[in-house]
Design an enzyme around this catalytic site. Sequence first.
Site, mmCIF file in Angstrom:
data_model
loop_
_atom_site.group_PDB
_atom_site.id
_atom_site.type_symbol
_atom_site.label_atom_id
_atom_site.label_comp_id
_atom_site.label_asym_id
_atom_site.label_seq_id
_atom_site.Cartn_x
_atom_site.Cartn_y
_atom_site.Cartn_z
ATOM 1 C CE LYS A 40 44.863 32.114 40.913
ATOM 2 N NZ LYS A 40 44.702 33.546 41.054
ATOM 3 N NE ARG A 137 45.467 40.095 42.996
ATOM 4 C CZ ARG A 137 45.744 39.043 42.219
ATOM 5 N NH1 ARG A 137 45.055 38.844 41.098
ATOM 6 N NH2 ARG A 137 46.681 38.178 42.536
ATOM 7 C CG HIS A 167 50.676 38.129 42.428
ATOM 8 N ND1 HIS A 167 51.191 36.904 42.053
ATOM 9 C CD2 HIS A 167 49.769 38.452 41.477
ATOM 10 C CE1 HIS A 167 50.606 36.516 40.921
ATOM 11 N NE2 HIS A 167 49.754 37.435 40.543
ATOM 12 N NE ARG A 220 51.954 33.326 44.818
ATOM 13 C CZ ARG A 220 52.698 34.403 45.076
ATOM 14 N NH1 ARG A 220 53.560 34.381 46.087
ATOM 15 N NH2 ARG A 220 52.594 35.482 44.338
ATOM 16 C CE1 TYR A 266 18.406 31.479 18.020
ATOM 17 C CE2 TYR A 266 20.506 30.526 18.670
ATOM 18 C CZ TYR A 266 19.124 30.593 18.788
ATOM 19 O OH TYR A 266 18.481 29.771 19.671
ATOM 20 C CB CYS A 312 23.682 28.060 19.304
ATOM 21 S SG CYS A 312 23.323 28.183 17.547
ATOM 22 C CG MET A 313 23.423 28.245 25.861
ATOM 23 S SD MET A 313 21.915 28.219 26.843
ATOM 24 C CE MET A 313 21.298 29.863 26.629
ATOM 25 C CG ASP A 314 22.929 24.445 24.464
ATOM 26 O OD1 ASP A 314 23.396 24.825 25.545
ATOM 27 O OD2 ASP A 314 21.763 24.689 24.092
HETATM 28 N N1 PMH Z 1 49.994 33.648 42.992
HETATM 29 C C1 PMH Z 1 48.925 34.456 42.963
HETATM 30 C C2 PMH Z 1 48.640 35.295 44.170
HETATM 31 C C3 PMH Z 1 48.115 34.507 41.831
HETATM 32 O O1 PMH Z 1 47.066 35.329 41.832
HETATM 33 C C4 PMH Z 1 48.454 33.706 40.702
HETATM 34 C C5 PMH Z 1 47.667 33.751 39.439
HETATM 35 C C6 PMH Z 1 49.579 32.880 40.773
HETATM 36 C C7 PMH Z 1 50.325 32.890 41.935
HETATM 37 C C8 PMH Z 1 50.018 32.011 39.638
HETATM 38 O O2 PMH Z 1 50.415 32.781 38.562
HETATM 39 P P1 PMH Z 1 50.744 32.108 37.145
HETATM 40 O O3 PMH Z 1 49.518 31.379 36.728
HETATM 41 O O4 PMH Z 1 51.034 33.259 36.265
HETATM 42 O O5 PMH Z 1 51.872 31.189 37.375
HETATM 43 N N2 PMH Z 1 46.593 34.614 39.425
HETATM 44 C C9 PMH Z 1 45.981 35.095 38.341
HETATM 45 C C10 PMH Z 1 44.984 36.051 38.423
HETATM 46 O O6 PMH Z 1 44.543 36.534 39.561
HETATM 47 N N3 PMH Z 1 44.576 36.403 37.231
HETATM 48 O O7 PMH Z 1 45.292 35.711 36.353
HETATM 49 C C11 PMH Z 1 46.169 34.889 37.017
#
Ligand code: PMH
Length: 384
Positions: A40, A137, A167, A220, A266, A312-314
């Site tokens: 993700k 969550r 999770h 995961r 700045y 700065c921004m860039d």
């Molecule tokens: N599964 C879920 C549902 C997650 O949200 C995340 C990471 C992972 C697995 C992977 O976790 P890891 O990177 O610690 O291995 N999610 C997030 C989060 O929502 N904010 O920081 C990490």
Amino acid sequence: METKFHRDTWAEVNLDNIYENISSMKKRLKTGVSLFAVVKANAYGHGDYEVANTALEAGADFLSVAFLDEALALRKKGILAPILVLGASRPESAALAAGQGISLTVFDLDWLEKAKVMLEPGQVLQVHVKVDSGMGRIGIRDKDQLMKVESLLKQETCFNFQGIFTHFATADEIKTDLYEKQLAVFKGMLSILTGRPEYIHAANSAASLRFADPEWNAIRMGISMYGLSPSMEMLPILPFPLKQAISLKTKVVAIKQLVKGDSVSYGATYTAEGNEWIGTLPIGYADGWIRKLQGQEVLVNGIRVPIVGRICMDQCMIKLPGPIPVGTEVTLIGNDGNESITVDEIAAKMGTINYEVTCMIGARVPRTYIKDHRLNHVRNFILE
Ligand code: PMH
């Protein structure tokens, strides 16, 4: 190097390291435990397509993303592997997901009722039921609701109950109270199921690196795939070395000598105390190199030099021990000679976690990919 970007700032992503981190994790897993690679947020800033492919080559069984659009983006780039959307999706998207073979996360009976009418005849949506065991969550919190969801999934042929998951909120902390409590809640929920789906998953990187449980048959893997520790507390207890995949580099675009009293950037927060050499770097807060990093060091010819004045921004400025040629490479994150600046060092300076640092490296920064120890290709998100 094939020039596919026109500003000398880039993030180098070492896919060999990602491959190795996954291989090390796989060696730790018991036979039959599947690995979901979490890609993700553009693979935590590393590039979704490249990381997805590398993970699959290294033996990942599933990919996971936060939102349906991220899954569709991977499909568009030709990724055929199974993908799970970990976050909430709209019931109206059920047909689109089913059509693309994308698994969705479900935690609400009404959602399923709505999704059912959205699906086209003959379509089957793969669903993973989310249990909220204490993260607070998303997810089902009570057994009665889970029973109803399971019975609807069994009854309706348009759904396949592919997985159930939860999770952990604190698996990266030495104290295991909440972890244990969450695990017990999850197991309690599993115990009321009349059948078991194909995938039962709970562990993120932290939990996978520390614990194994016979109840789960998939993990995961996110942050550790990128070679970063889930927390500083876990650094001394990592079961295998993690290899940081990302480096951030730039080049000096201007150099000047200031005299005593001249100021930089700045707000004129930095004033030269004598004759000083100042270099300008083409990276700024719009690239994720935020203003909090004023004072952070960077590497030039293997030595540490500080960022001076406001970022700065860039652009931002560094103080040099003497004149160097314009075009000299500068390492913001990574190794140069015997020196190294880790993502964790930057996170500490920013007052945040390593996850946030890599995610913040903006789309304006092109990524160069190292594979088989060589530059493989370049990706420039803004020219795509
Ligand atoms: N599964 C879920 C549902 C997650 O949200 C995340 C990471 C992972 C697995 C992977 O976790 P890891 O990177 O610690 O291995 N999610 C997030 C989060 O929502 N904010 O920081 C990490």
